[in-house]
Design an enzyme around this catalytic site. Structure first.
Site, mmCIF file in Angstrom:
data_model
loop_
_atom_site.group_PDB
_atom_site.id
_atom_site.type_symbol
_atom_site.label_atom_id
_atom_site.label_comp_id
_atom_site.label_asym_id
_atom_site.label_seq_id
_atom_site.Cartn_x
_atom_site.Cartn_y
_atom_site.Cartn_z
ATOM 1 C CB CYS A 50 -0.940 20.764 -13.994
ATOM 2 S SG CYS A 50 0.685 20.830 -13.014
ATOM 3 C CG ASP B 201 -11.672 31.413 -8.484
ATOM 4 O OD1 ASP B 201 -10.756 31.066 -7.358
ATOM 5 O OD2 ASP B 201 -13.021 31.214 -8.120
ATOM 6 C CG ASN C 170 -7.399 29.422 1.319
ATOM 7 O OD1 ASN C 170 -7.970 29.822 2.021
ATOM 8 N ND2 ASN C 170 -8.579 29.633 0.301
ATOM 9 C CG HIS D 74 -4.517 28.153 -5.786
ATOM 10 N ND1 HIS D 74 -4.000 27.639 -5.373
ATOM 11 C CD2 HIS D 74 -5.648 27.937 -5.353
ATOM 12 C CE1 HIS D 74 -5.510 26.351 -4.552
ATOM 13 N NE2 HIS D 74 -5.804 27.192 -4.610
HETATM 14 P P1 DGP Z 1 -8.646 26.809 -2.557
HETATM 15 O O1 DGP Z 1 -10.111 26.953 -2.213
HETATM 16 O O2 DGP Z 1 -7.661 27.668 -2.446
HETATM 17 O O3 DGP Z 1 -7.974 25.928 -3.770
HETATM 18 O O4 DGP Z 1 -9.366 27.553 -4.751
HETATM 19 C C1 DGP Z 1 -9.476 26.972 -5.565
HETATM 20 C C2 DGP Z 1 -9.986 27.723 -6.533
HETATM 21 O O5 DGP Z 1 -9.885 27.307 -8.042
HETATM 22 C C3 DGP Z 1 -11.979 28.426 -5.941
HETATM 23 O O6 DGP Z 1 -11.685 29.826 -5.602
HETATM 24 C C4 DGP Z 1 -12.456 27.876 -7.556
HETATM 25 C C5 DGP Z 1 -10.586 27.905 -8.626
HETATM 26 N N1 DGP Z 1 -10.933 27.001 -10.114
HETATM 27 C C6 DGP Z 1 -11.377 25.440 -9.866
HETATM 28 N N2 DGP Z 1 -11.315 25.231 -10.631
HETATM 29 C C7 DGP Z 1 -11.245 26.201 -11.809
HETATM 30 C C8 DGP Z 1 -10.559 26.358 -13.119
HETATM 31 O O7 DGP Z 1 -11.300 25.299 -13.847
HETATM 32 N N3 DGP Z 1 -11.133 27.532 -14.015
HETATM 33 C C9 DGP Z 1 -11.087 28.283 -12.608
HETATM 34 N N4 DGP Z 1 -10.854 29.725 -13.256
HETATM 35 N N5 DGP Z 1 -10.934 28.920 -11.250
HETATM 36 C C10 DGP Z 1 -10.969 27.194 -10.924
#
Ligand code: DGP
Length: 115
Positions: A8, A31, A88, A101
């Site tokens: 968010c 990511d 996921n 996501h």
């Molecule tokens: P999941 O494991 O499906 O919940 O994927 C979460 C993804 O979110 C993981 O691949 C890393 C990414 N992620 C987590 N925190 C951040 C962030 O602060 N910035 C970005 N760009 N990605 C993030």
């Protein structure tokens, strides 16, 4: 907007991210820990914890996420060789951020089945 949700805050611009796309309803960004040369997350601005929490009222929004992901995959040059979408769901599904996501992963051959 949910105060304790990192995605968010990213969608609102309160936490910086590498933006790929944004409109009134959707936001897409790279990511932070890419698993492939192209690794983009497509999210709704509205907080929905997981796709399993979505209801009939969210059908159009989920469809827009898929179509936006298609456009992003094309822009990233992933379509000819192929790529992967990942959603996921929950702890055993590997979900770590509880705001829907859609992962768009590509740019190298991807193994199957996942770990
Ligand atoms: P999941 O494991 O499906 O919940 O994927 C979460 C993804 O979110 C993981 O691949 C890393 C990414 N992620 C987590 N925190 C951040 C962030 O602060 N910035 C970005 N760009 N990605 C993030």
């Amino acid at each position: 907007m949910t105060d304790d949700c990192i995605f968010c805050k990213i969608a609102a611009g309160d936490i910086p991210s590498e933006k790929v796309y944004g409109d009134e309803e959707l936001y897409a960004f790279r990511d932070i820990n890419p698993g492939a040369p192209s690794h983009i997350l497509v999210i709704p601005r509205r907080h929905i914890p997981s796709v399993t929490d979505a209801g009939p009222e969210d059908a159009e929004l989920l469809g827009k996420m898929m179509l936006r992901a298609n456009a992003i995959a094309a822009e990233e040059g992933l379509v000819d060789k192929g790529f992967r979408y990942v959603l996921n769901c929950g702890e055993w599904g590997g979900q770590t951020v509880f705001h829907i996501h859609l992962h768009v992963l590509g740019g190298r051959p991807l193994a199957w089945p996942p770990g």
